[in-house]
Design a protein around this motif. Sequence first.
Motif, PDB file in Angstrom:
ATOM      1  N   CYS A  26       0.858  -1.198   0.088  1.00 25.67           N
ATOM      2  CA  CYS A  26       0.057  -0.065   0.046  1.00 25.67           C
ATOM      3  C   CYS A  26       1.155   1.170  -0.118  1.00 25.67           C
ATOM      4  CB  CYS A  26      -0.876  -0.130   1.223  1.00 25.67           C
ATOM      5  SG  CYS A  26      -1.884  -1.410   1.264  1.00 25.67           S
ATOM      6  N   GLY A  29       2.159   2.918   3.219  1.00 31.97           N
ATOM      7  CA  GLY A  29       1.320   2.284   4.168  1.00 31.97           C
ATOM      8  C   GLY A  29       1.916   0.750   4.179  1.00 31.97           C
ATOM      9  N   PRO A  30       1.157  -0.209   4.628  1.00 37.18           N
ATOM     10  CA  PRO A  30       1.654  -1.342   5.093  1.00 37.18           C
ATOM     11  C   PRO A  30       1.719  -2.126   3.890  1.00 37.18           C
ATOM     12  CG  PRO A  30      -0.736  -1.414   5.671  1.00 37.18           C
ATOM     13  CD  PRO A  30      -0.401   0.131   5.349  1.00 37.18           C
ATOM     14  N   LEU A  32      -0.070  -5.576   2.676  1.00 42.69           N
ATOM     15  CA  LEU A  32      -1.277  -6.428   2.758  1.00 42.69           C
ATOM     16  C   LEU A  32      -0.792  -7.882   2.420  1.00 42.69           C
ATOM     17  CD1 LEU A  32      -4.681  -4.854   1.825  1.00 42.69           C
ATOM     18  CD2 LEU A  32      -3.529  -5.204   4.105  1.00 42.69           C
ATOM     19  N   ALA A  55      -1.952  -6.683   7.782  1.00 44.34           N
ATOM     20  CA  ALA A  55      -1.049  -5.719   7.216  1.00 44.34           C
ATOM     21  C   ALA A  55      -0.002  -5.577   8.185  1.00 44.34           C
ATOM     22  CB  ALA A  55      -2.018  -4.437   7.410  1.00 44.34           C
ATOM     23  N   CYS A  68       0.799  -3.668  11.222  1.00 41.01           N
ATOM     24  CA  CYS A  68       0.430  -2.062  11.160  1.00 41.01           C
ATOM     25  C   CYS A  68      -0.366  -1.677  12.230  1.00 41.01           C
ATOM     26  CB  CYS A  68      -0.102  -1.673   9.734  1.00 41.01           C
ATOM     27  SG  CYS A  68      -0.687  -0.313   9.518  1.00 41.01           S
ATOM     28  N   GLY A  70      -1.438   1.712  11.850  1.00 43.67           N
ATOM     29  CA  GLY A  70      -1.904   3.152  11.425  1.00 43.67           C
ATOM     30  C   GLY A  70      -0.793   4.379  11.669  1.00 43.67           C
ATOM     31  N   THR A  71       0.209   3.860  12.619  1.00 42.84           N
ATOM     32  CA  THR A  71       1.134   5.153  12.723  1.00 42.84           C
ATOM     33  C   THR A  71       1.688   5.821  11.502  1.00 42.84           C
ATOM     34  OG1 THR A  71       1.532   4.030  14.768  1.00 42.84           O
ATOM     35  CG2 THR A  71       3.170   5.603  14.118  1.00 42.84           C
ATOM     36  N   HIS A  72       1.958   4.693  10.422  1.00 40.41           N
ATOM     37  CA  HIS A  72       2.476   5.301   9.223  1.00 40.41           C
ATOM     38  C   HIS A  72       2.037   6.527   8.673  1.00 40.41           C
ATOM     39  CE1 HIS A  72      -0.836   2.805   7.850  1.00 40.41           C
ATOM     40  NE2 HIS A  72      -1.146   3.948   6.906  1.00 40.41           N
TER      41      HIS A  72
ATOM     42  N   THR B 238      -8.320   3.592  13.656  1.00 40.90           N
ATOM     43  CA  THR B 238      -7.187   3.059  14.314  1.00 40.90           C
ATOM     44  C   THR B 238      -6.517   4.192  15.238  1.00 40.90           C
ATOM     45  OG1 THR B 238      -5.469   3.870  12.612  1.00 40.90           O
ATOM     46  CG2 THR B 238      -6.259   1.605  12.794  1.00 40.90           C
ATOM     47  N   VAL B 270      -5.797  -3.020   9.074  1.00 38.15           N
ATOM     48  CA  VAL B 270      -6.063  -3.827   7.753  1.00 38.15           C
ATOM     49  C   VAL B 270      -7.502  -3.511   6.955  1.00 38.15           C
ATOM     50  CG1 VAL B 270      -6.552  -6.065   6.835  1.00 38.15           C
ATOM     51  CG2 VAL B 270      -5.214  -6.088   9.222  1.00 38.15           C
TER      52      VAL B 270
END
Lengths: 81, 335
Positions: A26, A29-30, A32, A55, A68, A70-72, B238, B270
Amino acid sequence: MTRRGGEDVPVDGSPARREPVRARLCPDGPLLLRGADEVVAADGTVHPVTRPVVAVCACGRSGRAPWCDGTHAYVKPRRTS
Amino acid sequence: MLLPASRGPVSAAVIDAARGGDATVPPHDGDDLHGADTQLALWVVYELSYRGFDDAADDAEWDLRLVAWRRGVETAIEAGLRRRTADDVAVAREASDDLVGQLRALVAHVDGPPLARFLQRSATRDQVLEFLTERSVYHLKESDPHAFVLPRVDGPAKVALAELLYDEYGGGRPERLHSLLYADALRSCGIDATYGAHVANASGPTLLSNNVMSLLGLQRRLHGASLGHLAAFETTSTDPCRRIAAGIERVGLPEAAAAYFHEHVEADAVHEQVVLTDICANAVDADPSLRDDVLFGAAVCLRVDADAGAALMDRWTSEAAVAAHDSADDLVRSA
Ligand code: FES
Ligand SMILES: [Fe+2]
Ligand SMILES: [Fe+2]
């Protein structure tokens, strides 16, 4: 017949097949990941996969690594140049 | 579940009709659209399409008095929401050419109240409990409204929506149903976790934020908006969940209460990726006419949820003002 984590050998004796593991990156982001059984962290700890998709943190800042959290979103996007 | 007590003339008529009584249910007259009376009545009508009520008529779901009343209210609510979110949708469309960029722009554009931050840092134990109670209206039926969309999409979007719902519904393990995790959280705090237990006391804005999910989920015409709603919901989860978990731990509530929110930090990280790209972008690729409705639904989620959060914070602020006023009185009296 294939099964997540299974070593099924079809009754006809042909080589076992299973669903391919699929990964999608992503943007900023992470990663998947679908179909994996476990994720091995940098320190060798094995984290079993317990949900249909996971993720995996790719930014290195998650408080719940290797997943993950969400910190990204609060990390400056990497320069692509 | 039994039908709730009414909260005014509208809900009284609707509840009587649902019970099989002979009440006439006058068409919506434009008053109190977002108030607790009308919103409780609408919640009751929608619930007839979920698990229903033990004391409702078995066929009340299709009672023509209720269907006619519901259509009038839905039309008024949808028109109001379209007016309210028109600028948000325009901002999103300007911001990017691709749907994921538009949804992200929308989320960045609509500010909510600092509810999660307040719960994390300053809320009292009672306020945290009140928050958990108010949110139970949704979480005890978590994901059910969006599940109505599954037969209305096809291809990759359907597969991804099923995948997300499978995770919400426990991933094959009944003990991991998210609604059950929430019930566990409530019970650990000594709060009634019976399905629907707190509907009768929920605020108008909380009921509205629940009702829009049913409105978008139950009308096939609006299924794109339901997907957009899900996108905004998952994409704004989140960070608040992390803060709420920290607040729960700060005031010393049980681990099971925080566990629900910890699980949602991980799960919704996710779901955010799945809903944006695998669900919404695929759905719009398959049917480009859905784009504006996806953005509309996302804006609706952000606006009505901000209202519900603000209503809760306003209640606490005015309670604090009354308390400050009372203690000032005490000072004057004791002086
Ligand atoms: S990629 Fe999401 S927290 Fe690192
Ligand atoms: Fe969930
Ligand atoms: Fe989720």
